[in-house]
Write a protein that holds these residues in place. Sequence first.
Motif, mmCIF file in Angstrom:
data_model
loop_
_atom_site.group_PDB
_atom_site.id
_atom_site.type_symbol
_atom_site.label_atom_id
_atom_site.label_comp_id
_atom_site.label_asym_id
_atom_site.label_seq_id
_atom_site.Cartn_x
_atom_site.Cartn_y
_atom_site.Cartn_z
ATOM 1 N N UNK A 61 0.853 -1.176 0.000
ATOM 2 C CA UNK A 61 0.000 0.000 0.000
ATOM 3 C C UNK A 61 0.895 1.233 0.000
ATOM 4 N N UNK A 62 0.462 2.315 -0.667
ATOM 5 C CA UNK A 62 1.261 3.538 -0.667
ATOM 6 C C UNK A 62 0.410 4.742 -1.040
ATOM 7 N N UNK A 63 0.909 5.905 -0.658
ATOM 8 C CA UNK A 63 0.314 7.172 -1.078
ATOM 9 C C UNK A 63 1.447 8.169 -1.281
ATOM 10 N N UNK A 64 1.362 8.915 -2.363
ATOM 11 C CA UNK A 64 2.325 9.970 -2.653
ATOM 12 C C UNK A 64 1.636 11.304 -2.383
ATOM 13 N N UNK A 65 2.094 11.984 -1.359
ATOM 14 C CA UNK A 65 1.552 13.281 -0.982
ATOM 15 C C UNK A 65 2.426 14.375 -1.607
ATOM 16 N N UNK A 131 -7.369 13.508 5.146
ATOM 17 C CA UNK A 131 -7.042 14.201 6.394
ATOM 18 C C UNK A 131 -6.309 15.513 6.136
ATOM 19 N N UNK A 132 -5.525 15.571 5.053
ATOM 20 C CA UNK A 132 -4.775 16.786 4.716
ATOM 21 C C UNK A 132 -5.649 17.833 4.021
ATOM 22 N N UNK A 133 -6.899 17.463 3.734
ATOM 23 C CA UNK A 133 -7.809 18.403 3.084
ATOM 24 C C UNK A 133 -7.574 18.568 1.591
ATOM 25 N N UNK A 134 -6.861 17.622 0.980
ATOM 26 C CA UNK A 134 -6.588 17.709 -0.453
ATOM 27 C C UNK A 134 -7.783 17.272 -1.297
ATOM 28 N N UNK A 135 -8.608 16.397 -0.740
ATOM 29 C CA UNK A 135 -9.795 15.885 -1.432
ATOM 30 C C UNK A 135 -10.919 15.694 -0.416
ATOM 31 N N UNK A 136 -12.144 15.558 -0.928
ATOM 32 C CA UNK A 136 -13.266 15.310 -0.021
ATOM 33 C C UNK A 136 -13.637 13.829 0.019
ATOM 34 N N UNK A 138 -11.623 9.846 -0.667
ATOM 35 C CA UNK A 138 -10.359 9.156 -0.928
ATOM 36 C C UNK A 138 -10.184 8.817 -2.400
ATOM 37 N N UNK A 139 -11.233 8.382 -3.051
ATOM 38 C CA UNK A 139 -11.123 7.972 -4.450
ATOM 39 C C UNK A 139 -10.864 9.136 -5.403
ATOM 40 N N UNK A 140 -10.990 10.363 -4.916
ATOM 41 C CA UNK A 140 -10.706 11.538 -5.743
ATOM 42 C C UNK A 140 -9.210 11.829 -5.851
ATOM 43 N N UNK A 141 -8.410 11.208 -5.000
ATOM 44 C CA UNK A 141 -6.970 11.441 -5.021
ATOM 45 C C UNK A 141 -6.314 10.395 -5.922
ATOM 46 N N UNK A 142 -5.515 10.824 -6.901
ATOM 47 C CA UNK A 142 -5.015 9.858 -7.892
ATOM 48 C C UNK A 142 -3.722 9.125 -7.545
#
Length: 149
Positions: A61-65, A131-136, A138-142
């Motif tokens: 699992x990963x996320x690039x912020x 949590x960072x307020x980048x999207x409303x 989760x699936x909206x973050x690519x």
Amino acid sequence: MKPRYGYRTLRAGRVSLPGHIYLLTAVTACRRPLFKDVDLAREACRCIYEVSHWGDASLLCWVLMPDHWHGLVQLGDRDEVTTVMRRFKSAISRRLHCSPAVWAPGYHDRALRQDDDIKAVARYIVANPLRAGLVSHVLDYPYWDCIWL
């Protein structure tokens, strides 16, 4: 005697256990929001997906912020955490041809315990942009992936 702090002190207690799962975090140099740039973020993600960069470890699992990366990695029998992270950070740095450096020195790691809920940790990672307020949603973050979702 004055206590020692810093990256070298953290590394002194670092242990790599084959087959164990680690929550890893790497931050960009000077916490620059480098990955706000869509082209750089997409290129970094293509690099993250390349299996060869992970050696015998598995990326679960990963996320690039914009200014950091979180990953859940299960070690194989051969490579230690330091090797996996060095390979990961080097591959992205080479791919992006960025100057100054892409990543800050070092990284943070936490070995998951047997009683840790791995899927809960994965949800925590994936929910970072929310949590960072980048999207409303989760699936909206690519810029993320998870084997369970």
